[in-house]
Design an enzyme around this catalytic site. Structure first.
Site, PDB file in Angstrom:
ATOM      1  N   GLN A  54      -4.565  -2.082   9.700  1.00 48.28           N
ATOM      2  CA  GLN A  54      -4.591  -3.419   9.225  1.00 48.28           C
ATOM      3  C   GLN A  54      -5.137  -4.325   9.936  1.00 48.28           C
ATOM      4  O   GLN A  54      -4.901  -4.533  11.070  1.00 48.28           O
ATOM      5  CB  GLN A  54      -3.015  -3.466   8.807  1.00 48.28           C
ATOM      6  CG  GLN A  54      -2.755  -4.841   7.823  1.00 48.28           C
ATOM      7  CD  GLN A  54      -3.289  -4.786   6.554  1.00 48.28           C
ATOM      8  OE1 GLN A  54      -3.589  -3.629   6.061  1.00 48.28           O
ATOM      9  NE2 GLN A  54      -3.821  -5.835   5.957  1.00 48.28           N
TER      10      GLN A  54
ATOM     11  N   ASP B 221     -11.442   2.448   4.679  1.00 49.57           N
ATOM     12  CA  ASP B 221     -11.811   1.047   4.609  1.00 49.57           C
ATOM     13  C   ASP B 221     -13.212   0.732   4.393  1.00 49.57           C
ATOM     14  O   ASP B 221     -13.949  -0.173   4.316  1.00 49.57           O
ATOM     15  CB  ASP B 221     -11.264   0.057   5.684  1.00 49.57           C
ATOM     16  CG  ASP B 221     -10.078  -0.278   5.718  1.00 49.57           C
ATOM     17  OD1 ASP B 221      -9.769  -0.847   4.409  1.00 49.57           O
ATOM     18  OD2 ASP B 221      -8.878  -0.252   6.391  1.00 49.57           O
TER      19      ASP B 221
ATOM     20  N   LYS C  33       0.721  -1.254  -0.079  1.00 53.31           N
ATOM     21  CA  LYS C  33       0.043   0.003  -0.019  1.00 53.31           C
ATOM     22  C   LYS C  33       0.840   1.112  -0.064  1.00 53.31           C
ATOM     23  O   LYS C  33       0.447   2.293  -0.780  1.00 53.31           O
ATOM     24  CB  LYS C  33      -0.897   0.046   1.193  1.00 53.31           C
ATOM     25  CG  LYS C  33      -2.038  -0.889   0.895  1.00 53.31           C
ATOM     26  CD  LYS C  33      -2.755  -1.484   2.386  1.00 53.31           C
ATOM     27  CE  LYS C  33      -3.677  -2.418   2.377  1.00 53.31           C
ATOM     28  NZ  LYS C  33      -4.339  -3.000   3.684  1.00 53.31           N
TER      29      LYS C  33
HETATM   30  N1  GUN Z   1      -6.751  -7.030   6.126  1.00 53.61           N
HETATM   31  C1  GUN Z   1      -6.883  -7.647   4.829  1.00 53.61           C
HETATM   32  N2  GUN Z   1      -7.638  -7.025   4.066  1.00 53.61           N
HETATM   33  C2  GUN Z   1      -7.733  -5.672   4.715  1.00 53.61           C
HETATM   34  C3  GUN Z   1      -8.450  -4.641   4.218  1.00 53.61           C
HETATM   35  O1  GUN Z   1      -8.998  -4.541   2.990  1.00 53.61           O
HETATM   36  N3  GUN Z   1      -8.327  -3.561   5.048  1.00 53.61           N
HETATM   37  C4  GUN Z   1      -7.672  -3.662   6.453  1.00 53.61           C
HETATM   38  N4  GUN Z   1      -7.697  -2.609   7.412  1.00 53.61           N
HETATM   39  N5  GUN Z   1      -7.067  -4.736   6.838  1.00 53.61           N
HETATM   40  C5  GUN Z   1      -7.177  -5.872   5.876  1.00 53.61           C
END
Ligand code: GUN
Length: 292
Positions: free
Chosen positions: A91, A114, A47
């Site tokens: 995350q 998110d 990311k």
């Molecule tokens: N862990 C796995 N996929 C995601 C996501 O899309 N967002 C977040 N914050 N954690 C994740």
């Protein structure tokens, strides 16, 4: 047809880069990583790398795995109050001693890229506009739209009921007038349900969809990520009954590969969310230009 998320995501990221260059104040994504889960670290680094490549600022806040919930929430509150930070992503998964619901509730909905907070999830469920749409479902819909796959009136079977993918996917599909069935680990006769689907979206992490058993010319979207016995990345779709790729392409209308399908679209979708609060306006513009 192969739903090539890798190529499409590159196009979208290029479009976002052009938009970001025009901005005086660059978006700034803060990512909080608690603990040392290797997969999460890879996702978080991807990311950051993607953001930097397109001119979006990004900061990773790494906290030890024994971080107390109250300390994590203090970090989030600081980011909420920091005008330079435009997006906050915590995350998942978090270490077991931390209550993820309390953490999610601490995020400012206006920075919740998110779409995890009750305000944004609630708005989504009510058919109202959340500040951000959930990244994986949004990425999937952009991909289906790009490949001109109709959604309205189609029977879509979503496999998996997670808060991150399955549940918000259902809401977004309903918004698009699909007929939706959601299946999960307790579903009886999964194979019979799968046979009735025009579109299957599988987000399980196991080989649950035997593709020879799906309806002829259905569309298969693979959100699952796991490793096979050789350690290779693989998805939920099981194509082992087919002899070769041509046979698969003759039988199904379209499928998204793993890797190179939904994964890159999810990152592009996150960057779209990070770009601007008025994401839907920009999304439709980017969509139009990149969909030409
Ligand atoms: N862990 C796995 N996929 C995601 C996501 O899309 N967002 C977040 N914050 N954690 C994740």
């Amino acid at each position: 047809m192969i739903l090539d998320g890798k190529t499409l995501s590159k196009k979208i990221l290029e479009e976002i880069k052009v938009e970001v260059e025009k901005l005086d104040k660059k978006p700034h994504l803060a990512v909080i990583l608690v603990g040392d889960d290797p997969a999460s670290r890879i996702y978080v680094n991807n990311k950051k790398k993607t953001a930097l490549n397109i001119g979006i600022n990004s900061t990773i806040i790494e906290l030890p795995k024994d971080t107390e919930e109250s300390v994590l929430i203090e970090y989030i509150q600081r980011l909420n109050n920091d005008d330079d930070i435009t997006g906050i992503l915590v995350q998942m998964p978090l270490p077991k001693h931390i209550n993820k619901d309390n953490v999610v509730c601490a995020i400012d909905p206006k920075k919740d890229v998110d779409c995890f907070t009750p305000e944004n999830v609630g708005k989504l469920a009510l058919g109202m506009k959340p500040y951000f749409y959930p990244v994986t479902p949004q990425g999937i819909l952009i991909m289906l739209d790009y490949y001109n796959i109709p959604i309205e009136g189609q029977h879509v079977v979503v496999i998996g009921r997670s808060n991150i993918v399955g549940k918000p996917m259902v809401q977004m599909l309903l918004q698009r007038n699909a007929t939706v069935t959601i299946c999960h680990s307790h579903t009886k006769n999964l194979d019979d349900i799968i046979k009735t689907a025009d579109i299957i979206i599988s987000a399980v992490g196991k080989k649950v969809v035997r593709c020879k058993m799906v309806k002829y010319k259905s569309v298969l979207v693979d959100v699952g990520i796991s490793r096979d016995t050789n350690g290779k990345l693989t998805g939920d779709l099981n194509f082992s009954d087919f002899n070769d790729i041509n046979e698969i392409l003759d039988f199904v209308e379209a499928f998204s590969p793993v890797p190179g399908g939904v994964g890159p679209m999810t990152i592009a979708s996150l960057m779209l969310n990070t770009l601007c609060l008025e994401h839907t306006r920009i999304l439709s513009r980017i969509a139009k230009s990149s969909f030409e």
